[in-house]
Design a protein around this motif. Structure first.
Motif: not given
Lengths: 315, 315
Positions: B54, B59, B68, B72, B74-75, B78-79, B92-93, B95-97
């Protein structure tokens, strides 16, 4: 009458299940289709289970009927940066379920247990039971060949003509202990207004489920179905075109014919009231009512009418 | 001088790597520690690789140095609803990685290839190379026994005294083809200002890496290290307390002693200028400069000074 089993898949089924839960609470078990489950980004996604889950938890995205109200899509956007396909949109809060369920499956949990755990976490009174812990994959043949269900349903937006359906793996699938127990202990069984060909048929086609329904009927358990077709059309999804394309009639009576011999009560919309005699001629008891569930009250109202109709015939 | 290899882990290492990339672009390879990689929610998380990633992508969350900017959560929230531990916060971003990399590993990709793919997606010029594709787990012994590194580092906020360190699996780990090639082709090697005991040591301890560094030095390749300790303290993290607890001196000279015989140039902060003679007495060439990287310009400045120092001694 206490214990009711609903067979459901998709948004219409989730709405009726929610209405039934309002009446029955923990006495409701919803058996859901798993044929359109799919793996996305290494995670198991269960569209039908999760649509029912979020509706029963009261957190569903109201406009679409699936996903979580107010969910964001930051992870999905970033997955796109890494070259992942993004046509199957998954919200950030929604993703948490796919992540945790997949982790529990990989840790050796049964699919049913992973789902029941999430249901408890969301405080749901009813139980939502995958039809099987074994993988079943609904596939759609179009002019381009066989497609995964979500490729047809989401990516191609149900545009191609459907030439044939199959449920890969279904011969080897078995209903779970929970599904068998729920069906054998049910005081009534309700087939929700879901697509009869791709939401309900996979459940019924799991070896043993049709026999369990027949055994229940033989034992005096009332079995009702609610038509997902109103005035010849599906409120949502491709059920109407799919019925017509596969040689059925896209109408309440067309659906009733599919369920004849399996159910004793058939609920159809007031708009289709003139089909009631034809339903009766099939040996089914027609119940004509407003089947559109516009809000929570509408869900509870229709569910109450279905329960009243079957209660009149309970063993 | 063109090709430079940096050994790095953590935020300080990521900042210098970013400064080096500003000078070298694709001629920089950063070998990163994987000892603090961990599995969270069924996903592989690589804190050191991703901090470098990063930062090199520009970023990074500026205040923390990792994660990053503007991400945010959010995930993660909820976990927590599903009963997952949330002390290891993942955006959240971010986590995509972890999702996409884990999916590629499960599909059979090598760890290195999964990482290089993400680097290309983010448009990074340099290459970030995991020290090994084999799992290595840094563990910390405290009064409570052996802890996973992130349990100590994040969950317990580095509060317990460190009694011992070990790198589980390291004897069986091998450096990747890419790491071996980068080290053998390097025109200079730089040990970044990372924790020498838990960021740099695991890299050096992968069987073959110390020998590769020695071979490079024997071949005339300059090897420099930058002190992560300034005025006896680490800018970030527990390096200072860890050095003291494990019998080293928490000072620039204490770090220089760890690297004596391995490097020929040692960069220390102006605040520690009076330690330069002691560094020289260890057989290392001291370079005294401002080693605090306050912004992008500061990163490029320090990197430029390190490169100039080693360029004066290039083969």
């Amino acid at each position: 009458m206490t214990r009711v089993v609903a067979l459901a898949g998709g948004v219409g089924g989730a709405k009726l299940a929610d209405g039934l839960q309002a009446h029955l609470g923990a006495d409701l078990a919803v058996v859901v289709n798993t044929g359109d489950d799919c793996w996305r980004h290494g995670l198991l996604v269960m569209p039908d289970h999760d649509t029912v889950l979020y509706n029963l938890a009261g957190i569903e995205q109201v406009e679409w009927g699936w996903g979580i109200e107010g969910d964001t899509h930051a992870t999905m956007a970033q997955l796109g940066v890494y070259g992942e396909e993004t046509w199957f949109g998954l919200g950030d809060r929604d993703l948490a379920l796919h992540i945790v369920r997949t982790a529990r499956l990989r840790a050796g949990d049964r699919l049913t247990d992973a789902c029941l755990g999430a249901q408890r976490s969301l405080g749901i009174a009813a139980r939502i039971l995958p039809m099987s812990d074994d993988p079943v994959a609904t596939e759609v043949r179009t002019a381009d060949g066989w497609l995964e269900f979500q490729e047809y349903f989401v990516h191609q937006r149900q545009a191609p003509d459907v030439l044939e359906l199959r449920f890969a793996g279904i011969e080897a699938a078995t209903p779970t202990t929970e599904v068998r127990a729920a069906l054998s202990e049910a005081d009534a069984i309700v087939i929700a207004p879901s697509n009869p060909l791709v939401s309900v048929a996979p459940i019924l086609d799991v070896p043993g489920v049709r026999d369990a329904l027949a055994a229940a009927r033989d034992g005096g358990v009332p079995v009702a179905a609610v038509s997902p077709i109103i005035g010849g059309r599906a409120l949502k999804g491709p059920a109407d075109r799919m019925l017509a394309a596969l040689g059925h009639e896209s109408s309440a009576i067309g659906v009733a014919r599919l369920y004849a011999g399996l159910v004793d009560t058939f609920v159809l919309d007031t708009e289709d009231a003139d089909a009631a005699p034809a339903v009766e001629a099939l040996g089914l008891r027609p119940v004509v009512t407003d089947t559109i569930m516009r809000d929570d009250a509408g869900r509870a109202r229709l569910a109450g009418e279905v329960l009243a109709a079957v209660a009149a015939h309970v063993r």
